[in-house]
Design an enzyme around this catalytic site. Structure first.
Site, short mmCIF file in Angstrom:
data_model
loop_
_atom_site.label_atom_id
_atom_site.label_comp_id
_atom_site.label_asym_id
_atom_site.label_seq_id
_atom_site.Cartn_x
_atom_site.Cartn_y
_atom_site.Cartn_z
N ASN A 10 49.10 8.59 -5.07
CA ASN A 10 48.68 7.83 -6.25
C ASN A 10 47.16 7.77 -6.22
O ASN A 10 46.57 7.05 -5.42
CB ASN A 10 49.29 6.43 -6.17
CG ASN A 10 48.93 5.56 -7.36
OD1 ASN A 10 48.14 5.97 -8.22
ND2 ASN A 10 49.49 4.37 -7.40
N ARG A 239 42.44 -8.27 -17.95
CA ARG A 239 42.59 -7.70 -19.30
C ARG A 239 43.05 -8.77 -20.28
O ARG A 239 43.89 -9.61 -19.93
CB ARG A 239 43.63 -6.57 -19.29
CG ARG A 239 43.13 -5.31 -18.65
CD ARG A 239 44.22 -4.25 -18.57
NE ARG A 239 44.36 -3.79 -17.20
CZ ARG A 239 45.40 -3.12 -16.73
NH1 ARG A 239 46.42 -2.83 -17.50
NH2 ARG A 239 45.44 -2.74 -15.47
N GLU A 384 57.83 1.56 -6.53
CA GLU A 384 57.50 2.71 -7.37
C GLU A 384 57.40 3.99 -6.53
O GLU A 384 57.74 5.07 -7.00
CB GLU A 384 56.18 2.45 -8.11
CG GLU A 384 56.35 1.39 -9.19
CD GLU A 384 55.05 0.73 -9.61
OE1 GLU A 384 54.56 -0.13 -8.84
OE2 GLU A 384 54.52 1.06 -10.67
#
Ligand code: ADP
Length: 400
Positions: A10, A239, A384
């Protein structure tokens, strides 16, 4: 020696996370992180058998240096003989990919072209793929896309109220992210409830630094909160999540912000950090609430939780029934405060929390924290990396 493991990579702009996984059992043989890449402070940490080893990386301090160090380590421990393939997390697969793909020249070019939709992610994912092709030239490389799981959404869910030609000509639509996580926990939910996935109706909340929610019917995503980019939807660590788009014009026209300043404001200075003026980290905010009743921290957490509740409730319009909701990600798996505040607002969905179970289900434990007689409310740790390893394994074994 049996070839039984997949290296999962990743790649971020200045980091590279990796794990060596046996896909069939989910066993992680080693994991680690190279960080501060492209600076002369670059280092790599490898965890194996409960031990952690950190080394400085040599010049040119880049992703290739990190992979060379990792390759040497794999050879030293004879893991290279067990390696089947490399699985890469790729953030944006656009409409091109609804499942993992063997990396070919065409796939690389498509990932590159999709950088227009994910300029912060796809180019660095490609750096990882290219460095890994050099380091492991004899092994298949597989790309697993964050957006792929959400490709089953209907047009009603993925189109914005914009002129249709922006979709047709420029691919502007909702894509959704965290797909491997939503897929994994929805499958686990079905298994834990002894239900076939085809007959499972679930809402999954992935709450980490980035946060997204998905409505999943029969194993297929029917709606999700992130959009063209991972900025849409919930309030997150830094965010803003969804806003009145008019705010952007106001910032630019009335307050003199440049586009770059708005980008930084919405992506890096907003969310829990912006509201609390303390931190983007949920743990720090919980401590501030507990220790001195900090009002800003409390307000930030309340806004965060209210938006999660509202989004979950809005998916009543997307699902034909609800078997349960799932909390996952660093916050979802660990914060009993967030889970309590979210569920307390969802009485209309017959959700109610068992306080004891809520407090006990943290730090990697999974379980149903609903009060008896109420809709399921599950905590399921995500994985994941395992999904990427498993899907890589399945792809390279297809047709055998
Ligand atoms: P990423 O999206 O970067 O993978 P994670 O899934 O690791 O992030 O989630 C990070 C978030 O999880 C942070 O806000 C952190 O505060 C929160 N978190 C981790 N452990 C706990 C805990 N014990 N209690 C509350 N929040 C936690």
């Amino acid at each position: 020696m049996t070839k039984d493991c997949v290296l999962v990579i990743n790649c971020g702009s200045s980091s590279l996370k990796f794990s060596l996984i046996v896909p069939q059992s989910g066993e992680t043989l080693l994991s680690g992180l190279a960080e501060r890449l492209l600076s002369n402070d670059a280092s790599i940490t490898i965890k194996m058998d409960g031990e952690k080893n950190t080394s400085r990386l040599p010049d040119p301090f880049d992703h290739q240096s990190a992979l060379s160090h990792l390759v040497a380590f794999l050879y030293q421990h004879k893991f290279e003989q067990r390696l089947l393939a490399i699985g890469h997390r790729v953030v944006h697969g656009g409409e091109n990919y609804s499942k993992p793909e063997l990396v070919t020249e065409v796939v690389e070019k498509t990932i590159e072209a999709l950088s227009a939709l994910a300029p912060l992610h796809n180019p660095v994912n490609l750096i990882g793929i290219r460095a890994s092709k050099q380091a492991f030239s004899h092994l298949p490389q597989v790309a697993v896309f964050d957006t792929a799981f959400h490709q089953t959404m209907p047009k009603t869910a993925y189109l914005y109220g914009l002129p249709y030609k922006l979709y047709e000509q420029h691919s502007i639509r909702r894509y959704g992210f965290h797909g491997t996580s939503h897929y994994f926990v929805s499958m686990q939910f079905a298994q834990m409830n002894n239900k076939p996935i085809e007959d499972t109706h679930v809402i999954t909340a992935h709450l980490g630094n980035g946060c997204s929610i998905a409505a999943i019917e029969g194993g297929q995503c029917v709606d999700t909160s992130m959009g063209l980019t991972p900025l849409e939807g919930l309030v997150m660590g830094t965010r803003s999540g969804s806003l009145d788009p008019g705010i952007v014009f106001h910032l630019c026209k009335q307050l003199g912000y440049s586009i770059e300043q708005v980008d930084s404001l919405l992506n890096k200075e907003s969310g829990l950090l912006g509201i609390s003026e303390i931190s983007n980290d949920c743990r720090t905010l919980e401590e501030a609430i507990e220790n001195d009743g900090n009002e800003h921290a409390n307000l930030a957490m309340d806004i965060f939780c209210y938006q999660i509740s509202k989004t979950i409730a809005s998916y009543s319009a997307s699902l034909s029934k609800l078997d349960g909701i799932v909390f996952t990600g660093g916050i979802g798996e660990n914060s009993s405060l967030v889970r309590e505040r979210v569920v307390n607002r969802l009485k209309l969905l017959n959700l109610a929390i068992d306080n004891e179970a809520n407090l006990a289900t943290r730090f990697g434990k999974s379980g149903n924290i609903a009060k008896a007689g109420h809709t399921g409310c599950w905590v399921i740790p995500t994985n994941e990396e395992w999904v990427i390893a498993e899907q890589t394994y399945q792809l390279i074994n297809e047709g055998n």
